[in-house]
Design a protein around this motif. Structure first.
Motif, PDB file in Angstrom:
ATOM      1  N   ARG A  66       0.844  -1.191   0.000  1.00  0.00           N
ATOM      2  CA  ARG A  66       0.000   0.000   0.000  1.00  0.00           C
ATOM      3  C   ARG A  66       0.881   1.243   0.000  1.00  0.00           C
ATOM      4  NH1 ARG A  66      -4.173   0.272   4.446  1.00  0.00           N
ATOM      5  NH2 ARG A  66      -5.467   1.166   2.827  1.00  0.00           N
ATOM      6  N   VAL A  67       0.437   2.277  -0.717  1.00  0.00           N
ATOM      7  CA  VAL A  67       1.150   3.550  -0.742  1.00  0.00           C
ATOM      8  C   VAL A  67       0.162   4.697  -0.544  1.00  0.00           C
ATOM      9  CG1 VAL A  67       3.017   2.709  -2.217  1.00  0.00           C
ATOM     10  CG2 VAL A  67       1.034   3.783  -3.262  1.00  0.00           C
ATOM     11  N   HIS A  68       0.656   5.779   0.041  1.00  0.00           N
ATOM     12  CA  HIS A  68      -0.174   6.965   0.277  1.00  0.00           C
ATOM     13  C   HIS A  68       0.702   8.199   0.175  1.00  0.00           C
ATOM     14  CE1 HIS A  68      -3.228   9.595   1.924  1.00  0.00           C
ATOM     15  NE2 HIS A  68      -4.072   8.578   1.946  1.00  0.00           N
ATOM     16  N   GLN A  69       0.129   9.287  -0.292  1.00  0.00           N
ATOM     17  CA  GLN A  69       0.874  10.534  -0.422  1.00  0.00           C
ATOM     18  C   GLN A  69       1.017  11.274   0.901  1.00  0.00           C
ATOM     19  OE1 GLN A  69      -1.147  12.488  -3.758  1.00  0.00           O
ATOM     20  NE2 GLN A  69       0.584  11.919  -5.055  1.00  0.00           N
ATOM     21  N   SER A  70       0.181  10.999   1.881  1.00  0.00           N
ATOM     22  CA  SER A  70       0.245  11.684   3.164  1.00  0.00           C
ATOM     23  C   SER A  70       1.058  10.875   4.168  1.00  0.00           C
ATOM     24  CB  SER A  70      -1.159  11.897   3.728  1.00  0.00           C
ATOM     25  OG  SER A  70      -1.086  12.372   5.065  1.00  0.00           O
ATOM     26  N   ALA A  71       1.974  11.536   4.858  1.00  0.00           N
ATOM     27  CA  ALA A  71       2.778  10.871   5.882  1.00  0.00           C
ATOM     28  C   ALA A  71       1.959  10.541   7.115  1.00  0.00           C
ATOM     29  CB  ALA A  71       3.956  11.751   6.266  1.00  0.00           C
ATOM     30  N   THR A  72       0.788  11.149   7.275  1.00  0.00           N
ATOM     31  CA  THR A  72      -0.016  10.940   8.480  1.00  0.00           C
ATOM     32  C   THR A  72      -1.294  10.150   8.223  1.00  0.00           C
ATOM     33  OG1 THR A  72      -1.123  13.069   8.164  1.00  0.00           O
ATOM     34  CG2 THR A  72       0.867  13.052   9.547  1.00  0.00           C
ATOM     35  N   ALA A  73      -1.466   9.598   7.037  1.00  0.00           N
ATOM     36  CA  ALA A  73      -2.690   8.854   6.709  1.00  0.00           C
ATOM     37  C   ALA A  73      -2.797   7.596   7.566  1.00  0.00           C
ATOM     38  CB  ALA A  73      -2.710   8.480   5.232  1.00  0.00           C
ATOM     39  N   ALA A  74      -3.977   7.390   8.136  1.00  0.00           N
ATOM     40  CA  ALA A  74      -4.247   6.194   8.940  1.00  0.00           C
ATOM     41  C   ALA A  74      -4.743   5.067   8.037  1.00  0.00           C
ATOM     42  CB  ALA A  74      -5.293   6.512  10.003  1.00  0.00           C
ATOM     43  N   ASP A  75      -4.797   3.848   8.580  1.00  0.00           N
ATOM     44  CA  ASP A  75      -5.200   2.679   7.794  1.00  0.00           C
ATOM     45  C   ASP A  75      -6.513   2.869   7.055  1.00  0.00           C
ATOM     46  OD1 ASP A  75      -2.985   1.126   8.262  1.00  0.00           O
ATOM     47  OD2 ASP A  75      -3.867   0.063   9.950  1.00  0.00           O
ATOM     48  N   GLY A  76      -7.536   3.371   7.710  1.00  0.00           N
ATOM     49  CA  GLY A  76      -8.858   3.479   7.104  1.00  0.00           C
ATOM     50  C   GLY A  76      -9.095   4.735   6.300  1.00  0.00           C
ATOM     51  N   GLN A  77      -8.128   5.601   6.227  1.00  0.00           N
ATOM     52  CA  GLN A  77      -8.280   6.876   5.530  1.00  0.00           C
ATOM     53  C   GLN A  77      -8.293   6.674   4.021  1.00  0.00           C
ATOM     54  OE1 GLN A  77      -5.622   9.811   7.050  1.00  0.00           O
ATOM     55  NE2 GLN A  77      -6.091  11.297   5.445  1.00  0.00           N
ATOM     56  N   ALA A  78      -9.042   7.515   3.341  1.00  0.00           N
ATOM     57  CA  ALA A  78      -9.105   7.467   1.871  1.00  0.00           C
ATOM     58  C   ALA A  78      -7.760   7.857   1.274  1.00  0.00           C
ATOM     59  CB  ALA A  78     -10.193   8.413   1.371  1.00  0.00           C
ATOM     60  N   GLY A  79      -7.532   7.428   0.044  1.00  0.00           N
ATOM     61  CA  GLY A  79      -6.341   7.833  -0.688  1.00  0.00           C
ATOM     62  C   GLY A  79      -5.264   6.767  -0.802  1.00  0.00           C
ATOM     63  N   TRP A  80      -5.451   5.604  -0.182  1.00  0.00           N
ATOM     64  CA  TRP A  80      -4.484   4.520  -0.304  1.00  0.00           C
ATOM     65  C   TRP A  80      -4.602   3.882  -1.678  1.00  0.00           C
ATOM     66  CZ3 TRP A  80      -0.628   3.583   2.978  1.00  0.00           C
ATOM     67  CH2 TRP A  80      -0.726   4.071   4.281  1.00  0.00           C
ATOM     68  N   SER A  81      -3.478   3.548  -2.264  1.00  0.00           N
ATOM     69  CA  SER A  81      -3.431   2.748  -3.484  1.00  0.00           C
ATOM     70  C   SER A  81      -2.759   1.439  -3.105  1.00  0.00           C
ATOM     71  CB  SER A  81      -2.623   3.455  -4.566  1.00  0.00           C
ATOM     72  OG  SER A  81      -3.253   4.664  -4.935  1.00  0.00           O
ATOM     73  N   GLU A  82      -3.234   0.326  -3.693  1.00  0.00           N
ATOM     74  CA  GLU A  82      -2.730  -0.976  -3.255  1.00  0.00           C
ATOM     75  C   GLU A  82      -2.479  -1.925  -4.420  1.00  0.00           C
ATOM     76  OE1 GLU A  82      -3.757  -4.560  -0.106  1.00  0.00           O
ATOM     77  OE2 GLU A  82      -5.082  -2.843  -0.235  1.00  0.00           O
TER      78      GLU A  82
END
Length: 140
Positions: A66-82
């Motif tokens: 999984r990757v996300h652009q935000s350093a503070t994104a939590a597991d359930g937060q939108a915006g994850w790519s997998e």
């Protein structure tokens, strides 16, 4: 579907595993560029290992990356790519030393700065354990 969650690798995995990321741009952005993938790229993920002493095997069962652009994104937060592995892949990290790579997959992503990369491991619900370390002459 096997339930998965993000985990840190054990001490042997931390010493041995290295996640390699390769990105290549998709759009050129030059004049006259009508490519619909402008501003996109491809994330390619491979796993490798450094030689380690004291272990007969270091197994991880990869369910996804999984990757996300935000350093503070939590597991359930939108915006994850997998990149999902179906079925998950059980890999002996010790078989990946001296430049041997295990391809985990690839996906198209919008161009940008990605702050989090997570290796998602399968739960240890079955025998043999999905994620395990076998010390020299020892048991999992």
């Amino acid at each position: 579907m096997t339930r998965t969650r993000s985990r840190l690798l054990g001490p042997a995995g931390v010493l041995a595993a290295t996640l390699l990321l390769f990105g290549c741009g998709g759009g050129g952005g030059g004049s006259g560029d009508s490519d619909s993938t402008a501003g996109a790229g491809t994330l390619r993920v491979s796993l490798t290992d450094a030689p380690a002493c004291g272990y007969d095997a270091v197994f991880v069962t990869v369910a996804g990356v999984r990757v996300h652009q935000s350093a503070t994104a939590a597991d359930g937060q939108a915006g994850w790519s997998e990149i999902a592995m179906d079925p998950p892949r059980r890999i002996d990290l010790l078989s990946l030393s001296n430049g041997v790579l295990q391809e985990l997959g690839q996906m198209a992503l919008p161009a940008g700065n990605y702050q989090q990369v997570r290796l998602v491991l399968a739960d240890n619900g079955a025998v043999p354990l999905a994620n395990a370390v076998t010390p020299n002459g020892g048991m999992q």
